[in-house]
Write an enzyme that holds these catalytic residues in place. Structure first.
Site, PDB file in Angstrom:
ATOM      1  CB  THR A  47      60.837  55.826  69.157  1.00  0.00           C
ATOM      2  OG1 THR A  47      59.928  56.624  69.901  1.00  0.00           O
ATOM      3  CG2 THR A  47      61.401  54.764  70.076  1.00  0.00           C
ATOM      4  CB  SER A  95      55.853  61.489  63.836  1.00  0.00           C
ATOM      5  OG  SER A  95      55.125  61.073  64.973  1.00  0.00           O
TER       6      SER A  95
HETATM    7  C1  SIN Z   1      57.640  57.156  68.316  1.00  0.00           C
HETATM    8  O1  SIN Z   1      58.454  57.320  67.413  1.00  0.00           O
HETATM    9  O2  SIN Z   1      57.253  55.984  68.588  1.00  0.00           O
HETATM   10  C2  SIN Z   1      57.080  58.251  69.157  1.00  0.00           C
HETATM   11  C3  SIN Z   1      57.595  59.592  68.858  1.00  0.00           C
HETATM   12  C4  SIN Z   1      57.236  60.087  67.500  1.00  0.00           C
HETATM   13  O3  SIN Z   1      56.202  59.745  66.941  1.00  0.00           O
HETATM   14  O4  SIN Z   1      58.029  60.878  66.968  1.00  0.00           O
END
Ligand code: SIN
Length: 335
Positions: A47, A95
């Site tokens: 994000t 992630s």
């Molecule tokens: C985030 O970054 O808060 C959600 C998406 C991810 O974990 O890549």
């Protein structure tokens, strides 16, 4: 009267100390300019690198879109005053989409960057940031600062936490204050130990918590306050500081498969049985309370042990967030 005298004594001491330090500066000793610390920022997506549909679509965005160089450039010229920052794009995705072979390459990238820099910041998605953090904590060989950060709101919305989190993470890495701490996580002005931190909220900006251990410290603009340190700091500079997980010595073949089975009221044997049948070398059970399992799961666990599967019992009970950080070094086990 006695109290007044004591207070004046404290005041006199403070004034004397202040005058003393001015006098020594005025006495000709010029402060030696500290070279600007070098920090490498390694981007993996999430994000923090997200692009929103509009300036106010807080939840409607695509993660892992902006290059990490753009994120750092948006912080210039201010960030140049705290560090000489270079960037490396390791990946740009969610992630959850990273694999263990990629984790191995990330460790190599971090250790390589630490040969030429004073600290490293890794930007990741927050969903599995705790896994990124604990992996790096176990495998990076350098004791220089490694700081993970991410964001709960994409870079492009009003009131995004992304720029402040990245700036503070670079500030923390450049400060050297977490040398020998292993990997730490920095979000929402809070510093957490990799071993203790977990994502404990899906939407709020204070999404990360270290449970009853509490955070390691906080960052308030120019002030970095570290209230306690991970237990491994006691081994700083000694061979024991490094974990046994030296990836150069661990064969490149796939690591043994380990799965997690969650227990609940009336849980059946299926999860443990399916993992074991699919070739799991180990299974961690997330049991209730101190690790309890339903009768059917207990039976499946005993069968798996007979078949050579290593079973590890853990608890599904999440430790309550602490409001008062503890001041002693902690070696609390990760649940
Ligand atoms: C985030 O970054 O808060 C959600 C998406 C991810 O974990 O890549």
């Amino acid at each position: 009267m006695a109290q007044l005298a004591r207070r004046s004594g404290v005041l006199i001491t403070l004034v004397a100390l202040a005058l003393g330090s001015t006098a020594s500066l005025a006495g000709g000793a010029e402060p030696i300019p500290r070279p600007t610390p070098k920090v490498a920022v390694i981007g993996t997506g999430g994000t923090i690198a997200g692009v929103s549909r509009t300036k106010v679509s807080f939840d409607d965005y695509q993660a892992g879109k902006l290059p990490v160089s753009r994120l750092v450039n948006d912080l210039r010229p201010e960030v140049n005053r705290i560090a000489g920052v270079t960037t490396q794009q390791f990946g740009n995705k969610d992630s959850n989409n990273y694999t263990i072979p990629e984790y191995r390459r990330l460790t190599a990238a971090v250790d390589h960057a630490l040969k030429f820099n004073d600290g490293v910041v890794v930007t990741t998605g927050t969903d599995t940031m705790e896994e990124f953090a604990y992996w790096l904590d176990l495998t990076v060989r350098s004791d220089k600062p490694v700081v993970l950060t991410g964001a709960m709101r994409p870079w492009t919305v009003v009131g995004s936490d992304a720029p402040a989190n990245l700036y503070n993470a670079i500030h923390l890495a450049a400060s050297g204050r977490t040398t020998c701490f292993g990997t730490v996580v920095m979000l929402n002005d809070q510093i957490h130990a990799a071993r203790e931190v977990r994502k404990s909220d899906t939407l709020r900006l204070n999404a990360f918590s270290s449970g009853s251990s509490g955070e390691l410290g906080v960052i308030d603009q120019n002030h970095i306050r570290v209230n306690r340190a991970p237990a491994r700091v006691e081994q700083c500079g000694k061979p024991g500081w490094k974990t046994p997980f030296d990836l150069d010595r661990i064969a490149r073949r796939p690591l043994p498969k380990v799965d997690i089975a969650y227990s609940y009221q009336g849980a059946g044997p299926q999860a443990i049985k399916a993992f074991a049948d699919a070739g799991a070398a180990g299974i961690v059970t997330a049991g209730s309370g101190a690790g309890g399992l339903s009768p059917a799961m207990t039976e499946a666990r005993d069968d798996a042990v007979k078949n050579g599967v290593v079973m590890v019992s853990a608890s599904r009970a999440a430790p309550a967030p602490s409001t008062t950080p503890m001041c002693a070094a902690s070696s609390a086990p990760r649940a």
